[in-house]
Design a protein around this motif. Structure first.
Motif, PDB file in Angstrom:
ATOM      1  N   VAL B 433       0.839  -1.198   0.000  1.00 60.49           N
ATOM      2  CA  VAL B 433       0.000   0.000   0.000  1.00 60.49           C
ATOM      3  C   VAL B 433       0.877   1.252   0.000  1.00 60.49           C
ATOM      4  O   VAL B 433       0.629   2.208  -0.751  1.00 60.49           O
ATOM      5  CB  VAL B 433      -0.943  -0.007   1.230  1.00 60.49           C
ATOM      6  CG1 VAL B 433      -1.661   1.317   1.364  1.00 60.49           C
ATOM      7  CG2 VAL B 433      -1.947  -1.145   1.106  1.00 60.49           C
ATOM      8  N   LEU B 436       2.262   1.892  -3.399  1.00 60.78           N
ATOM      9  CA  LEU B 436       1.264   2.459  -4.298  1.00 60.78           C
ATOM     10  C   LEU B 436       1.051   3.936  -3.995  1.00 60.78           C
ATOM     11  O   LEU B 436       0.823   4.743  -4.891  1.00 60.78           O
ATOM     12  CB  LEU B 436      -0.059   1.695  -4.180  1.00 60.78           C
ATOM     13  CG  LEU B 436      -0.039   0.258  -4.709  1.00 60.78           C
ATOM     14  CD1 LEU B 436      -1.413  -0.375  -4.564  1.00 60.78           C
ATOM     15  CD2 LEU B 436       0.377   0.227  -6.168  1.00 60.78           C
ATOM     16  N   ARG B 437       1.134   4.288  -2.711  1.00 60.52           N
ATOM     17  CA  ARG B 437       1.007   5.704  -2.351  1.00 60.52           C
ATOM     18  C   ARG B 437       2.166   6.507  -2.912  1.00 60.52           C
ATOM     19  O   ARG B 437       1.991   7.617  -3.397  1.00 60.52           O
ATOM     20  CB  ARG B 437       0.994   5.855  -0.826  1.00 60.52           C
ATOM     21  CG  ARG B 437      -0.329   5.500  -0.237  1.00 60.52           C
ATOM     22  CD  ARG B 437      -0.640   6.368   0.972  1.00 60.52           C
ATOM     23  NE  ARG B 437      -1.800   5.825   1.633  1.00 60.52           N
ATOM     24  CZ  ARG B 437      -1.712   4.956   2.640  1.00 60.52           C
ATOM     25  NH1 ARG B 437      -0.535   4.616   3.124  1.00 60.52           N
ATOM     26  NH2 ARG B 437      -2.812   4.463   3.159  1.00 60.52           N
ATOM     27  N   ARG B 440       1.676   7.602  -6.174  1.00 62.09           N
ATOM     28  CA  ARG B 440       0.481   8.455  -6.228  1.00 62.09           C
ATOM     29  C   ARG B 440      -0.700   7.774  -6.892  1.00 62.09           C
ATOM     30  O   ARG B 440      -1.356   8.350  -7.766  1.00 62.09           O
ATOM     31  CB  ARG B 440       0.817   9.759  -6.955  1.00 62.09           C
ATOM     32  CG  ARG B 440       1.795  10.589  -6.161  1.00 62.09           C
ATOM     33  CD  ARG B 440       2.214  11.821  -6.908  1.00 62.09           C
ATOM     34  NE  ARG B 440       3.590  12.135  -6.581  1.00 62.09           N
ATOM     35  CZ  ARG B 440       4.424  12.732  -7.413  1.00 62.09           C
ATOM     36  NH1 ARG B 440       4.033  13.065  -8.618  1.00 62.09           N
ATOM     37  NH2 ARG B 440       5.659  13.005  -7.044  1.00 62.09           N
ATOM     38  N   ILE B 441      -0.914   6.542  -6.480  1.00 59.61           N
ATOM     39  CA  ILE B 441      -2.138   5.887  -6.926  1.00 59.61           C
ATOM     40  C   ILE B 441      -3.217   6.199  -5.908  1.00 59.61           C
ATOM     41  O   ILE B 441      -3.054   5.914  -4.723  1.00 59.61           O
ATOM     42  CB  ILE B 441      -1.924   4.367  -7.068  1.00 59.61           C
ATOM     43  CG1 ILE B 441      -1.048   4.102  -8.283  1.00 59.61           C
ATOM     44  CG2 ILE B 441      -3.256   3.642  -7.190  1.00 59.61           C
ATOM     45  CD1 ILE B 441      -0.820   2.657  -8.597  1.00 59.61           C
ATOM     46  N   ALA B 444      -5.132   3.754  -2.470  1.00 58.02           N
ATOM     47  CA  ALA B 444      -4.199   2.632  -2.523  1.00 58.02           C
ATOM     48  C   ALA B 444      -4.685   1.398  -1.764  1.00 58.02           C
ATOM     49  O   ALA B 444      -4.471   0.280  -2.221  1.00 58.02           O
ATOM     50  CB  ALA B 444      -2.839   3.073  -1.980  1.00 58.02           C
ATOM     51  N   GLU B 445      -5.368   1.589  -0.626  1.00 54.95           N
ATOM     52  CA  GLU B 445      -5.817   0.420   0.152  1.00 54.95           C
ATOM     53  C   GLU B 445      -6.751  -0.459  -0.666  1.00 54.95           C
ATOM     54  O   GLU B 445      -6.778  -1.669  -0.515  1.00 54.95           O
ATOM     55  CB  GLU B 445      -6.553   0.847   1.438  1.00 54.95           C
ATOM     56  CG  GLU B 445      -5.661   1.403   2.507  1.00 54.95           C
ATOM     57  CD  GLU B 445      -5.473   2.896   2.330  1.00 54.95           C
ATOM     58  OE1 GLU B 445      -5.972   3.435   1.305  1.00 54.95           O
ATOM     59  OE2 GLU B 445      -4.829   3.514   3.191  1.00 54.95           O
ATOM     60  N   ARG B 447      -6.985  -0.327  -4.153  1.00 54.60           N
ATOM     61  CA  ARG B 447      -6.359  -0.715  -5.412  1.00 54.60           C
ATOM     62  C   ARG B 447      -5.394  -1.881  -5.257  1.00 54.60           C
ATOM     63  O   ARG B 447      -5.098  -2.592  -6.205  1.00 54.60           O
ATOM     64  CB  ARG B 447      -5.607   0.480  -6.017  1.00 54.60           C
ATOM     65  CG  ARG B 447      -6.516   1.508  -6.649  1.00 54.60           C
ATOM     66  CD  ARG B 447      -7.137   0.947  -7.907  1.00 54.60           C
ATOM     67  NE  ARG B 447      -8.222   1.755  -8.415  1.00 54.60           N
ATOM     68  CZ  ARG B 447      -8.054   2.789  -9.214  1.00 54.60           C
ATOM     69  NH1 ARG B 447      -6.853   3.145  -9.572  1.00 54.60           N
ATOM     70  NH2 ARG B 447      -9.097   3.455  -9.653  1.00 54.60           N
ATOM     71  N   VAL B 448      -4.905  -2.082  -4.045  1.00 52.55           N
ATOM     72  CA  VAL B 448      -3.921  -3.137  -3.838  1.00 52.55           C
ATOM     73  C   VAL B 448      -4.509  -4.511  -4.157  1.00 52.55           C
ATOM     74  O   VAL B 448      -3.795  -5.438  -4.521  1.00 52.55           O
ATOM     75  CB  VAL B 448      -3.367  -3.051  -2.395  1.00 52.55           C
ATOM     76  CG1 VAL B 448      -4.336  -3.650  -1.406  1.00 52.55           C
ATOM     77  CG2 VAL B 448      -2.007  -3.704  -2.287  1.00 52.55           C
ATOM     78  N   ARG B 462       2.245   2.961 -13.272  1.00 50.96           N
ATOM     79  CA  ARG B 462       2.613   3.367 -11.918  1.00 50.96           C
ATOM     80  C   ARG B 462       2.891   2.138 -11.060  1.00 50.96           C
ATOM     81  O   ARG B 462       3.804   2.138 -10.243  1.00 50.96           O
ATOM     82  CB  ARG B 462       1.494   4.179 -11.267  1.00 50.96           C
ATOM     83  CG  ARG B 462       1.434   5.597 -11.770  1.00 50.96           C
ATOM     84  CD  ARG B 462       0.098   6.217 -11.436  1.00 50.96           C
ATOM     85  NE  ARG B 462      -0.083   7.417 -12.235  1.00 50.96           N
ATOM     86  CZ  ARG B 462       0.132   8.640 -11.771  1.00 50.96           C
ATOM     87  NH1 ARG B 462       0.487   8.825 -10.527  1.00 50.96           N
ATOM     88  NH2 ARG B 462      -0.020   9.673 -12.566  1.00 50.96           N
ATOM     89  N   VAL B 463       2.075   1.087 -11.252  1.00 54.14           N
ATOM     90  CA  VAL B 463       2.326  -0.152 -10.507  1.00 54.14           C
ATOM     91  C   VAL B 463       3.702  -0.704 -10.893  1.00 54.14           C
ATOM     92  O   VAL B 463       4.466  -1.147 -10.050  1.00 54.14           O
ATOM     93  CB  VAL B 463       1.228  -1.194 -10.791  1.00 54.14           C
ATOM     94  CG1 VAL B 463       1.579  -2.536 -10.171  1.00 54.14           C
ATOM     95  CG2 VAL B 463      -0.110  -0.707 -10.287  1.00 54.14           C
ATOM     96  N   ALA B 466       6.157   1.219  -9.023  1.00 58.87           N
ATOM     97  CA  ALA B 466       6.125   0.843  -7.611  1.00 58.87           C
ATOM     98  C   ALA B 466       6.882  -0.463  -7.395  1.00 58.87           C
ATOM     99  O   ALA B 466       7.620  -0.630  -6.424  1.00 58.87           O
ATOM    100  CB  ALA B 466       4.681   0.701  -7.142  1.00 58.87           C
TER     101      ALA B 466
END
Lengths: 315, 629, 318
Positions: B433, B436-437, B440-441, B444-445, B447-448, B462-463, B466
């Protein structure tokens, strides 16, 4: 998930209807008077009349189909005239034996086929790959009935490791060990061809997946090679292997016909062949519809398994 | 065609299959001319003669019939039936498949539902039903086997046809005024025929087995005529007492089917274009290393330094020199841009660093990659693996293809950590998480737990970033990370990368073909052409005053926003193919200042000024003017 | 100048989740009603990001896709039947992927002859003459005619694609990302060739691309597409220099330019709207820094803004 299963079950209804239509039409191709054809030329006039009465065989084709269908839905598959008992009873009894044989062979071919395919792909062009490829080639080229006969000759007659044929001894206890003793040879003979097919497709599915970008990503992350093969690649390859397993189940069921003949296994395949040779048409008709229906249900289970594996399938 | 036969002949197993089949077919054809005993004359007095007995080379069967004669006639029959069934099934199946696949829509829907219906039967049930209806007999068995195989062909060919019908050349044919029938026959069919041939060659063996099977059950050929299957079926009752009567026809089926399968595999391999290029081989865990020359020493204290790196692709007897001696170095916190056109070797250079070039066909044939002074090219796989992702991480181009489709992005992020150090479940999740933050997704909690297909292209990349950050590596190698993205998304991803490298002091090797991107992100830039660095130096200096004619020409080719409508500069000709590199400068043939000296010998990457180097005898800008700047 | 092409209310709706019988599960508007005109001899650039409907629009224009609504007029005459052969003589198409637009199993001659035979019923001698004329125009050697597509590089294949489009003798060419599959050094060759051909044959171009710089370099006017709608139309020289629509401005600022510092031009959500569930009002509203209340209620119409410029925005940039 429950909704998805229900949806798939509902979608099976038109397929089942289609199956019944196809079987009905094929059987309607039988030339000449249907009742005589069904009962054979030795049937008494009384029997013919009874059957005509029974199935409304003097009715038009469409009416006959609906009578037959509605009887089947109520569990009445008709009567086998050769065996003089209800078709459904006979089919159910025989189907159990086939299920034991084909089920075992299916599990064997899935497990060994996938394992062989993965090992083969992971060591492409290596010794293991070549050895597996050769055995697989032999497996898909040998007729299962010939393989079964040779196994009887070698392992039952010469080495006396296994009984020659049958599911149960004529005398003695019916324990699981006795069953396994009888099951070993036919199950293996039946599994060999399917194992070959599964292994080949697993190998090519794995090779296809191993070239994908996400495998390179896994390696770039530093994932161990074992995990790359068995966790990343195999999981992705299963998406194309599982439908093949569904089709293979049909092939195992089909191959069971030969194996049941060779090993005198009291299954539904042998029943069908005997019924055809005796022109016991109602038994053939009922047996085919019943097995096809079971196979449709099995394929729904395969679809559900696929949807559990692949989140991209909308459930 | 001759090419096809040559490929087939190169495959030894297929050649073996071809020879065996040739012999079998030859004897099957001349069987009526041979002085054999009548296969159907019974002579119960001489029943069950053993093999090699007088007057019966293979012995006799339970009715005293000559087994050799029966075998040859049976083979003839089995082959004929098998081939006929295959041709019938392939023709009808392919026709159905092509029509369904080409027209699509409702036509396709209705046809394929019918096909699915037929495939809902375990195939033998259908065959048995057909034989039951038509009555036992070889012709009926043939019809049954052909009929049950039609759906397989139809489905297979339909899939291929759908792919071809959506190709742009079919649209082009429509625009050229062709009718549907003409498109099917002249555009689609020629592209489908190889697939039909492959499908047929891999199923003929199967069809022979199936017809033999029906005969074995007594539903195919009827006595006294016998094919191989019914010979086996009749011999079954005497299996234990006289096994040779079973073994003879059984082995014959095995030999025929095996030869056909070998041949079929050969045909498939020869017709599949992917196999020709060796593209279907499995890439090994690390690129093969086969360094011939001396290994260059490390110099300086760069974080990552490539010295004379050479990577080649060995395809059959050709050698493609994708990377032909590349020197690069990256210092901590620095962003080095590697720019070049497709085929220049920039991605191969990047992948060679951690041994990720697909191998086969890739081979690292020379040079070294020093990470903190240690050579990675010679390092054992276990060491390389421990460094991958931990010290040097990658970001790849296409974010959909580079993430595993069946695992959540959280799982994939956690794995990036867990393959280097043990990490607990909740700690791993928290870390994912947090990563992902960092990129800047939003949200994030939640989207994980998403799968890659549930994210947009920009989010997926972005992933990817990350994941590269997961172990706080020192170097990130980004291989065209924004090429697949839309401009508005590209701008965001580039900004993110730039911020992250400043925050974390990351060294970045950034591969791209876009000067605009290099200008915005990179401190230094190296320009690649035909597998070699042609120019290298600080970004501003090179973009303002390119020294190599290639760099200068290439920059002039690229239209830039704000310059208005204009005629573009073009570079004449094409880049050289890297399996046939010319002597001297690879750019000489396209260069407007090239002289004879450019086409001779090795042109070194010489210093142009303090920080710049150029591989050119006639550099464009004058070093004196540059020094004055 | 006369009008070469006029689109009136042209739109396309795709049906998603078709059933064997009965209505589909959902409909997706790929192209909202579009009105555009192209003058003879003009190059109209169309830019937009992936999923904005530019390819759907292009395929409708050449008749590969029947429009759901609206009309296409060529030189004042309406083309209302979706018969590609009818379109083919008036308007032709150059594909994005030059290799896959050539049938791998045909020689270049067979490919070149198809439009001459089917659209113009040309006899063999005349065909040969015409092909050699066109090959001369696109700088290809005639010896290429008996080769197969795989023997050509991307740039050469794209020249062949252009030659095929010219063979049909259409005056309007739809160029759908004609250079995006090519390397930059080859891209310039093809763009220059297109400019030469236009001058030589008096062609009209509709140039579709995602690359703003390329579009600016070749176009007279540019239309910006977002989520299936034209949001701004204006002269190429003006539109990116002084964008009126906030989306055009975002595009222009996102393009990487040598000498401009890197900064993400938007901090807000960049997700495109969901086509299955289109937003009320202006589709760009969620990403727009200038959004007002009215943007959530009404869909802005494309209207005359300044001289020669049209914009679909309630609160355009100054």
């Amino acid at each position: 998930m429950a909704g998805y299963i229900l949806k798939r079950l509902l979608s099976a209804i038109p397929v089942l209807i289609g199956i019944s239509v196809i079987v009905f039409l094929i059987m309607a191709m039988i030339p000449g008077d249907p009742a005589t054809a069904i009962l054979g030329s030795y049937a008494t006039p009384e029997n013919v009349a009874a059957l005509n009465e029974d199935l409304g065989l003097d009715e038009p084709l469409v009416t006959r189909y609906f009578i037959w269908l509605s009887n089947m839905v109520q569990g009445d598959f008709g009567r086998s005239f050769a065996l003089n008992r209800p078709v459904l009873d006979e089919v159910l009894e025989r189907f159990g034996a086939t299920l034991v044989l084909a089920g075992t062979a299916f599990v064997l071919c899935s497990v060994f086929g996938i394992a062989a395919g993965v090992i083969s792909a992971a060591n492409q062009y290596g010794f293991g790959d070549k050895a597996i490829t050769f055995v697989v080639l032999l497996g898909i080229s040998i007729p299962s009935f010939f393989l079964g006969m040779m196994m009887i000759l070698i392992f039952a007659v010469n080495l006396r490791w296994f009984p020659v044929s049958g599911m149960w001894p004529i005398f003695g206890d019916r324990t699981i060990w006795v069953l396994l003793d009888h099951l070993a040879m036919p199950a293996i003979a039946l599994a060999v061809v399917a194992t070959g097919v599964v292994a080949r497709l697993s190998r090519s599915a794995m090779l296809e997946v191993l070239r994908q970008d996400f495998i390179r990503t896994a390696r770039a992350k530093g994932v161990r090679e074992n995990s790359v093969i068995w966790r990343h690649a195999l999981r992705a390859a299963m998406v194309s292997i599982i439908p093949v397993l569904g089709i293979q189940a049909g092939f195992v069921l089909s191959g069971a016909v030969y194996i049941e003949m060779v090993f005198q296994w009291p299954g539904v395949g042998r029943m069908l062949v005997d019924a055809i040779l005796r022109r016991d048409i109602l038994l053939v008709q009922g047996g085919v519809v019943f097995i096809a229906a079971c196979y449709v249900l099995f394929n729904i289970a395969v679809d559900v398994a696929q949807s559990l594996l692949d989140p991209r399938i909308k459930t | 065609m001759s090419n096809f036969l040559r490929l087939l002949a190169r495959n030894k197993l297929a050649l073996g299959g071809l020879i065996v089949m040739g012999i079998v077919i030859f004897f099957a054809l001349i069987t009526p001319l041979l002085p054999l005993a009548d296969p159907n004359v019974t002579n119960t007095a001489d029943r069950f003669q053993p093999v090699f007995s007088e007057g019966a080379l293979l012995g006799t069967d339970h009715l005293g019939r000559d087994l050799l004669s029966r075998l040859m006639w049976g083979t003839r029959l089995s082959l004929a039936v098998g081939f006929a069934a295959a041709i019938i099934a392939a023709t009808i199946g392919a026709a159905i498949g092509i029509i369904a696949g080409y027209y699509g829509g409702r036509t396709d829907n209705i046809i394929m539902r019918g096909v699915d219906m037929l495939m809902a039967f375990p195939y033998i049930l259908l065959a048995l039903a057909i034989v039951a209806a038509l009555g036992p007999g070889l012709l009926n068995a043939l019809i049954a086997v052909a009929a049950v195989n039609i759906p397989f062909f139809a489905r297979n060919i339909r899939g291929i046809t759908v792919g071809i019908a959506n190709k742009e050349f079919v649209d082009a044919a429509r625009l050229a005024g062709k009718s549907d029938a003409s498109i099917i026959l002249s555009e689609v069919l020629p592209n489908v025929i190889p697939v039909i041939v492959i499908a047929m060659s891999t199923t003929i063996g199967w069809m022979i087995l199936e017809t033999a099977g029906l005969s074995f059950l007594g539903l195919g050929s009827q006595p006294p005529v016998a094919d191989l299957g019914s010979m086996l079926g009749e011999a079954r009752s005497a299996l234990i007492t006289n096994p040779h009567t079973s073994i003879v026809p059984g082995m014959m089926i095995l030999i025929i089917v095996m030869a056909i399968n070998l041949l079929g595999d050969g045909v498939r391999d020869a017709l599949d274009p992917r196999l020709k290029s060796g593209a279907l081989s499995r890439p090994m865990p690390a690129t093969r290393v086969d360094r011939k020359g001396p290994i260059p020493e490390a110099e300086g204290d760069d974080l990552l330094a490539l010295r004379g790196l050479e990577t080649q692709f060995h395809v059959k007897d050709r050698v493609y020199k994708a990377v032909g001696g590349v020197d690069l170095n990256v210092r901590p916190g620095e962003c080095l841009g590697l720019i070049g056109e497709s085929g220049s070797g920039k991605s191969v250079t990047a992948l060679s660093v951690m041994g990720l070039v697909a191998s086969p066909p890739g081979v690292i044939t020379g040079g070294a990659v020093y990470f903190e002074g240690e050579d990675l090219v010679g390092a054992p796989y276990s060491k390389l693996r421990r460094m991958r992702g931990k010290r040097v991480a990658y970001i790849f181009q296409d974010p959909l293809a580079t993430l595993h489709p069946l695992y959540t992005i959280g799982d994939q992020l956690i794995e990036a950590v867990s393959c280097h150090r043990p990490i607990g479940k909740s700690e791993g999740r928290a870390h994912a998480v947090e990563l992902l933050r960092q990129v800047r997704i939003p949200n994030a909690e939640k989207r994980v737990d998403s799968y890659p297909h549930e994210l947009s292209g920009g989010m997926r990349q972005r992933v990817g970033i990350a994941m590269a950050l997961a172990n706080d590596p020192e170097v990130i190698i980004a291989d065209e990370p924004t090429t697949a993205l839309d401009v508005t998304v590209q701008a965001q991803v580039l900004t993110l990368l730039d911020d992250l490298r400043r925050e974390k002091g990351l060294a970045i090797l950034f591969i791209t073909h876009d000067f605009g991107v290099v200008a915005q992100l990179c401190d230094r830039v190296a320009v690649m052409y035909a597998g070699r660095i042609v120019e290298q130096g600080p970004t501003d200096a090179i973009l303002n005053a390119p020294a190599h004619p290639y760099t200068s020409k290439l920059m002039a080719c690229v239209p830039e926003l704000g310059e208005g409508r204009r005629r573009l500069e073009a570079i004449p000709g094409l880049p050289p193919v890297v399996d046939k590199l010319p002597d001297g400068c690879a750019f000489a043939d396209r260069c407007h200042v090239a002289t004879d000296a450019c086409r001779r010998g090795e042109i070194p990457l010489d210093p142009l000024s303090d920080k710049r180097r150029v591989r050119c005898i006639h550099p464009v800008s004058d070093p004196a003017t540059e020094a004055a700047q | 100048m006369t009008e070469a092409l006029r689109l009136t209310g042209l739109s396309k709706t795709f049906e998603v989740g078709k059933r064997l019988f009965g209505p589909p599960r959902a409909r997706v508007r790929a192209v909202q009603p579009v009105d555009l005109t192209v003058q003879e001899g003009e190059t109209l650039g169309i830019v937009g990001e992936s999923g904005c409907g530019k390819s759907t629009l292009a395929r409708m224009l050449v008749g590969l896709l029947p429009p759901s609504k609206g009309t296409i007029e060529i030189n004042g005459a309406a083309l209302d039947n979706a018969d590609p052969a009818e379109f083919g003589k008036k308007i032709q198409y150059v594909f994005q992927d030059p290799i896959s637009s050539l049938n791998p199993r045909k020689t270049i001659r067979q490919i070149m002859e198809a439009p001459l035979i089917n659209l113009h019923n040309m006899p063999a001698a005349k065909r040969r003459e015409r092909i050699s004329e066109i090959f001369d125009a696109v700088n290809l050697r005639e010896e290429f005619l008996d080769r197969y597509p795989h023997e050509f590089s991307g740039g050469q294949a794209q020249r062949i694609g252009i030659a095929r489009a010219l063979a049909a003798n259409a005056r309007i060419l739809i160029l759908d990302e004609p250079v995006s599959a090519l390397d930059v050094s080859v891209q310039a060759q093809v763009l220059n060739l297109l400019a030469d051909l236009k001058a030589e044959f008096g062609l009209t171009y509709l140039f579709i691309s995602h690359d703003l710089a390329v579009v600016e370099a070749v176009s007279d006017r540019v239309a910006v597409l977002y989520f299936g709608s034209v949001v701004e139309v204006g002269p190429a020289a003006e539109i990116f220099a002084n964008p009126r629509h906030p989306y055009t401005k975002l595009l222009a600022e996102s393009a990487p330019v040598v000498g401009r510092a890197l900064k993400a031009p938007e901090g807000r959500a960049t997700e495109l709207p969901d086509p299955l569930n289109p937003p009320e009002g202006c589709a760009f509203r969620a990403r727009c820094p200038r959004a007002q209340d009215i943007c959530a209620v009404d869909v802005p119409e494309l209207h005359e803004d300044q001289a020669k410029t049209q914009v679909a925005c309630f609160n355009p940039n100054d």
